[in-house]
Design an enzyme around this catalytic site. Structure first.
Site, short mmCIF file in Angstrom:
data_model
loop_
_atom_site.label_atom_id
_atom_site.label_comp_id
_atom_site.label_asym_id
_atom_site.label_seq_id
_atom_site.Cartn_x
_atom_site.Cartn_y
_atom_site.Cartn_z
N TYR A 15 0.75 -1.25 0.00
CA TYR A 15 0.00 0.00 0.00
C TYR A 15 0.78 1.31 0.00
CZ TYR A 15 -3.63 -3.31 1.60
OH TYR A 15 -4.48 -4.35 1.72
N ARG A 82 28.11 -7.47 17.13
CA ARG A 82 26.79 -7.43 17.79
C ARG A 82 26.37 -6.01 18.18
NH1 ARG A 82 23.93 -11.22 16.51
NH2 ARG A 82 25.10 -13.09 16.17
N HIS A 83 26.72 -5.04 17.35
CA HIS A 83 26.35 -3.66 17.68
C HIS A 83 26.18 -2.90 16.37
CE1 HIS A 83 26.34 0.34 19.41
NE2 HIS A 83 26.35 -0.19 20.62
N ASP A 84 24.95 -2.52 16.07
CA ASP A 84 24.70 -1.95 14.74
C ASP A 84 25.42 -0.62 14.52
OD1 ASP A 84 23.01 -0.72 16.59
OD2 ASP A 84 21.23 -0.74 15.30
N SER A 109 25.62 5.92 21.05
CA SER A 109 24.79 5.44 19.93
C SER A 109 23.56 6.30 19.72
CB SER A 109 24.32 4.01 20.17
OG SER A 109 25.41 3.17 20.31
N HIS A 156 -29.47 8.76 14.65
CA HIS A 156 -29.66 7.35 15.06
C HIS A 156 -29.74 6.43 13.84
CE1 HIS A 156 -31.08 9.14 18.95
NE2 HIS A 156 -31.49 10.07 18.10
N SER A 286 -17.12 -8.74 -6.78
CA SER A 286 -17.20 -10.00 -6.05
C SER A 286 -16.91 -11.14 -7.02
CB SER A 286 -18.62 -10.15 -5.48
OG SER A 286 -18.93 -11.51 -5.26
N ARG A 300 -11.13 -0.48 3.20
CA ARG A 300 -9.69 -0.49 3.51
C ARG A 300 -9.35 0.66 4.47
NH1 ARG A 300 -5.69 -0.03 -1.43
NH2 ARG A 300 -6.62 -2.06 -1.85
N SER A 331 13.01 -0.25 22.42
CA SER A 331 13.62 -0.33 21.10
C SER A 331 12.78 -1.10 20.07
CB SER A 331 15.01 -0.96 21.24
OG SER A 331 15.54 -1.18 19.98
#
Ligand SMILES: *[C@@H]1O[C@H](CO)[C@@H](O)[C@H](O)[C@H]1NC(C)=O
Length: 482
Positions: A15, A82-84, A109, A156, A286, A300, A331
């Site tokens: 989308y 292990r650390h972006d 960071s 109503h 349909s 939608r 995070s």
């Protein structure tokens, strides 16, 4: 595994607009980190840090846009360390050897991650604000075009008095104007986390500048300025306060309610066959019932609007559970809710834009419905006209009451048209007003000030609100991807 073997969010795969998708893309994220590192270095150099050379700055400037190869290299590095953020510092340094030793100097960071998020939130608002202005403009034109067309009003969801189609649309527009005001306010309130260090005390920068407090303050302001922010949060922990996320998402969730209400009104009107959303020649309603024209665009909108409405509570929950100077439990959820909120708002606006410039109106159906309800509504006018001819109000009221009940029985029990007016015409008692009945039943005399209200609202309130966006408003066709 190919892309077909993996889950991907429909927000981007089906989308969202390209501009919003790319704003929250990996490439833009990492390129924005680079922009922050560059501007940190520029400001540090301006304030006298001689370890930062012109050559270093030039190299950083040349490689702001991260390449595919660099993204891949950084993710390999991340698997090791292990650390972006450190993985990207490393990769950026490999590309810019003259700057390798000074990238991220004094920073934590959050200098890149949080400041980049604030940039994305601001830029995301800059994408959706003009889109909202466009939707309002399209609806305003529609409202003016139909300002005089009487329609049956509903309370109503039961027949009430008449209003006009244009007047009904102003109810949607007014809510959208409030959304526009909220978006602009929220956008202009977004500040910069700035250059604050690990617990927000600026300690690392104070030692970098040998205890010179003024330089540390100047650095904070200068980097914000280089990134286009007027506001720098005066105090932060390691992160900017997550309350900011609440204030950023609240207007989006509130807008979701507007979109949901408007799309629901159109769906109900589609059922009544008074108005339809645009339907393409080749569109299939349909798979089984070939005659169907389902209001799928509005459905939608409702579906996604409910999702957007709930994202606000993600931000509320997350802000409430931040401990002291930071925790990392914000995070993962923020990675999901912040982009989702803007992608969803963007999709809603694109869809509403498409719907509001292609609404199909069926005046004959509208007129027919009015004709079947109007006789009852006209009874008050008939009573008044009879009184003017000298008949007692109580007597007329009783006569009308009896005929109304007979007509109602014809409608409900025999399934036939309302014949109240025929009954009035055949009853000698009402002879004094027979020649006035057409006038008394003219729908346009039942709409009060609706046309004047529409004109005044569109020409004053809407025009004023849209004035700052005139250059960005256009009538371009807004295609929906699916
Ligand atoms: C709405 O989207 C459809 C599908 O992309 C397109 O064919 C149509 O022209 C659009 N209508 C308007 C009024 O933008």
């Amino acid at each position: 595994m190919s892309d077909f073997d993996k889950y991907s969010t429909p927000l981007s795969s089906r989308y969202a607009s390209e501009e919003m998708s790319s704003l929250f893309s990996s490439r833009n994220r990492f390129s924005t980190w680079r922009k922050l590192w560059l501007n940190l270095a520029i400001a540090e150099k301006e304030l006298g840090l001689t370890v930062i050379t012109n050559e270093a700055i030039e190299q950083l400037k040349e490689h702001l846009h991260i390449s595919d190869e660099e993204i891949i290299a950084a993710s390999k590095q991340e698997a090791i360390v292990r650390h972006d953020v450190m993985a990207h510092v490393h990769t950026f340094g490999e590309t810019c050897p003259a700057a390798a030793g000074i990238i991220h100097l004094g920073a934590t960071s959050c200098f890149v991650t949080d400041n980049a998020d604030l940039i994305f939130l601001r830029d995301a608002y800059d994408i959706i604000i003009p889109k909202l202005a466009n939707v309002i403009d399209r609806l305003a034109k529609f409202a003016l075009e139909y300002k005089d067309l009487p329609v049956l009003g509903w309370t109503h969801f039961q027949p009430a008095q008449l209003t006009t189609l244009g007047k009904r649309v102003t109810l949607w527009i007014q809510e959208l104007l409030w959304d526009l005001r909220n978006f602009v306010r929220a956008r202009n309130d977004i500040g910069f986390r700035g250059v604050k260090g690990t617990t927000g005390t600026q300690a690392s920068f104070l030692s970098l500048f040998h205890g010179d407090h003024e330089k540390v303050e100047a650095l904070d302001k200068r980097v914000a300025e280089l990134l286009g922010f007027d506001i720098v949060y005066p105090v932060t922990g390691q992160t900017y306060s997550r309350k900011v996320d609440i204030d950023v998402l609240a207007p989006l969730s509130s807008f979701a309610a507007t979109a949901h209400k408007m799309a629901t009104d159109i769906r109900l009107l589609a059922n009544l066959k008074e108005i339809e959303e645009p339907f393409e020649k080749s569109q299939i309603g349909s798979s089984a019932m070939a005659y169907k024209r389902n209001p799928m665009r509005c459905e939608r909108v409702c579906s996604l609007a409910r999702h957007l409405g709930t994202l606000f509570s993600d931000a509320v929950q997350t802000a409430s559970v931040q401990w002291f100077e930071r925790t990392l439990d914000d995070s993962a959820i923020r990675r999901i809710s912040l982009p989702s909120a803007f992608l969803t708002a963007d999709i809603l606006l694109t869809t509403l834009s498409n719907i509001s410039s292609g609404l199909v109106v069926y005046p004959k159906v509208i007129e027919r419905r009015i004709k079947s309800e109007l006789p009852f509504m006209a009874t008050e006018n008939i009573i008044m006209a009879m009184v003017e001819e000298g008949v007692s109000r109580q007597e007329v009221h009783e006569a009308i009451r009896v005929l109304s009940h007979q007509a109602a029985a014809v409608v409900k029990e025999e399934g036939k048209d309302n014949d109240l007016i025929e009954r009035v015409k055949n009853d000698e008692f009402f002879k004094p007003v027979w020649n006035k009945l057409d006038m008394l039943l003219d729908p346009s005399t039942f709409v009060g000030r609706a046309p004047q209200q529409v004109e005044k609202f569109i020409n004053n309130d809407v025009a004023d609100a849209l004035a700052p966006f005139q250059e960005k408003i256009n009538d371009a066709v807004v295609n929906l991807s699916v």
